[in-house]
Design an enzyme around this catalytic site. Structure first.
Site, PDB file in Angstrom:
ATOM      1  N   ASP A 213       0.790  -1.191   0.064  1.00  0.00           N
ATOM      2  CA  ASP A 213      -0.057   0.016   0.080  1.00  0.00           C
ATOM      3  C   ASP A 213       0.814   1.264  -0.042  1.00  0.00           C
ATOM      4  O   ASP A 213       2.172   0.941   0.266  1.00  0.00           O
ATOM      5  CB  ASP A 213      -0.993  -0.004   1.196  1.00  0.00           C
ATOM      6  N   GLU A 419     -10.895   6.632   4.716  1.00  0.00           N
ATOM      7  CA  GLU A 419      -9.653   5.841   5.488  1.00  0.00           C
ATOM      8  C   GLU A 419      -9.755   6.367   7.008  1.00  0.00           C
ATOM      9  O   GLU A 419     -10.900   6.441   7.553  1.00  0.00           O
ATOM     10  CB  GLU A 419      -8.475   6.128   4.862  1.00  0.00           C
TER      11      GLU A 419
END
Length: 538
Positions: A213, A419
């Site tokens: 990521d 997020e």
């Protein structure tokens, strides 16, 4: 832009074409005028894998329209706690529903040939893109839903809840797998050799490449980037093949080169990564045709794709309340009322109905950031031409009483987030939503439409409202909401998540010993389209 990058790559020593990836997670959501589909939680409510497959195919065409060949989708997280800020990116708390929705992968990449061995990545042609199953593994199981945190669960739980969709993704030929920021029982996934190398590459026979990521290895240490040499070594040895390094790629190259020269990282590990990356690039046909194909430009935001998104919105809506009983049903609404009120912060706000990961990372407010139809626009296009629509975002009770309307539609919910910014311990409707519900519904017959990425606290308002609809984050095609409210289509969506009574119950998932929800997983009242006989069933 992408072609310029590619020319640079092709002019390098070996002339190997580069792959360019983008977060196309509900359509090609970073691009102005692209079709924005409902976020995954809404698609989970449809229980329709064929629909999701068609959305994958449409998304691939829109991504290709901009010269891009790789999408960081789908997110196959199993969100077990709605306090997690990424819960809207998860199709369901139920691993069986998430498995069903991996059908988006053949939509994005194309159908794998029947003779292809398990684990081989596959991209069918120029109208398809490489897909990415993420975030491996357990991202949706963290304690209290804290983003990037620790998933505490035994191996059997990990394998039975969070792993099944990865097996399906690999069977369907997914090209890449992205590793999760989160930890499993205290060990960062970006450093977990057992699960990345031994299980994913070994047991599951995955032959595509594993990608980190964004700054994923930096976050192996606390504070992040505190010991970068250690992070590089841990990530490479875990089995990550490609690293997303937005700011410091030269440091990474220098450190890793030194490790290889000193034989701390074996050449076989480098060969494995290179072999996997090249395998995906060869499969995609990048060596033959590295440059963008201009023929797809008209696919961006095409009417066919908008019609598909509108269908997805219709099928995603979940009817939670419809009058006190079938005889007193509030929905579907009549189109021929003399005057109606539309209220709420989310009724005429395209940014709010799209949610996070839309044009900007955290999403935006307003109607000028991309092209689409707000829920208010959809209502206006649906009711009779002589029906007067009054729109007031947050009217007073006196205003509502004096307005002399037949009924009101109140559209409220959460403001956009993505997020960690979406992590929430209280899961409330954004202000002034609660007061709008109270002011309107105390004065007139009202239908409340919730625009949110997850279940939110609604118990206190339930007695006041005549009908309650969960619309999730529907995207650019708000007309789909009006299609169902007014009975052109029936309600068919079913909850992809348990709807809690109070946040004190969380985490609470279907199958738990203590299971006392406001609405259970799978709940959804149905209506028949106007003109057919009505029925209301669970």
């Amino acid at each position: 832009m992408v072609n310029d990058f590619q020319k640079g790559s092709l002019s390098s020593r070996l002339g190997i074409p580069m792959i360019y990836g983008i977060d196309a997670v509900h359509g090609h959501n970073n691009v102005y005028k692209a079709t924005i589909f409902p976020h995954n939680v809404g698609l989970g409510a449809t229980r329709d894998p064929d629909l999701v497959r068609r959305i994958g195919a449409a998304t691939a065409l829109e991504v290709r329209a901009t010269g891009i060949n790789y999408a960081f989708a789908p997110c196959i997280a199993v969100c077990r706690d709605p306090r997690w800020g990424r819960c809207f990116e998860s199709y369901s708390e139920d691993p069986k529903i998430v498995k069903l929705m991996t059908e988006i992968i053949p939509g994005l990449q194309g159908d794998i040939p029947s003779d292809l061995p398990k684990g081989i990545p596959y991209v069918a042609g120029r109208d398809k893109v490489a897909a990415c199953a993420k975030h491996y593994v357990g991202d949706g199981g963290t304690t209290r839903g804290i983003n990037e945190n620790n998933t505490v669960i035994d191996r059997h739980g990990l394998m039975s809840i969070h792993m099944p969709a990865y097996n399906d993704a690999i069977i369907k030929g997914v090209s890449t797998v992205m590793v999760s920021y989160s930890s499993w029982n205290g060990l960062k996934m970006h450093a977990n050799r057992d699960l990345v190398t031994n299980f994913l590459k070994g047991t599951l026979k995955f032959r595509g490449f594993v990608i980190s990521d964004w700054q994923g290895i930096d976050r192996i240490t606390t504070p992040e980037h505190a010991n970068y040499s250690y992070s590089v070594l841990a990530g490479v040895n875990a089995g990550i093949d490609m690293f997303m390094l937005p700011f410091n790629h030269t440091d990474f190259i220098d450190i890793l080169t030194d490790f290889v020269e000193r034989k701390i990282v074996p050449m076989s590990r480098i060969d494995d990564a290179v072999r996997r990356i090249l395998r995906v690039k060869f499969t995609m046909g990048l060596f033959e045709k590295p440059m963008a194909d201009q023929t797809f430009i008209d696919q961006l935001g095409s009417q066919a794709h908008r019609d598909l998104a509108r269908e997805a919105v219709r099928k995603s809506l979940v009817l939670l309340k419809n009058g006190e009983n079938a005889d007193g049903a509030a929905l579907p609404l009549p189109k021929n009322a003399a005057r109606i009120l539309v209220a709420g912060t989310h009724a005429n706000n395209l940014g709010y109905q799209c949610g996070g990961w839309t044009i900007a990372w955290q999403g935006l407010s307003g109607n000028n950031n991309t092209v689409g139809t707000t829920i208010l626009n959809g209502i206006s296009a649906t009711v009779d031409s002589d029906t007067e629509i009054i729109f007031s975002e947050n009217p007073s009770m006196d205003y509502v009483k004096a307005s002399n309307v037949s009924y009101a539609i109140v559209v409220v919910g959460e403001q956009p987030y993505a997020e960690t910014q979406g992590d929430s311990l209280n899961l409330t409707i954004s202000e002034p939503g609660p007061s709008t519900i109270t002011n309107v519904c105390a004065a007139v017959k009202c239908v409340v439409v919730l625009v949110s990425g997850r279940p939110v606290t609604v118990g206190p308002y339930l007695p006041q409202v005549d009908a309650l609809v969960a619309a999730w984050l529907p995207g650019t095609e708000g007309q789909g909401v009006a299609d169902v409210l007014f009975g052109d289509y029936g309600f068919t969506g079913r909850l992809p998540r348990t709807w809690f009574k109070t946040v004190d119950q969380l985490p609470m998932n279907f199958g738990d010993e203590q299971y006392d929800p406001l609405f259970p997983l799978g709940f959804g009242l149905t209506t028949e389209p106007v003109g057919s006989s009505k029925k209301f069933i669970l």
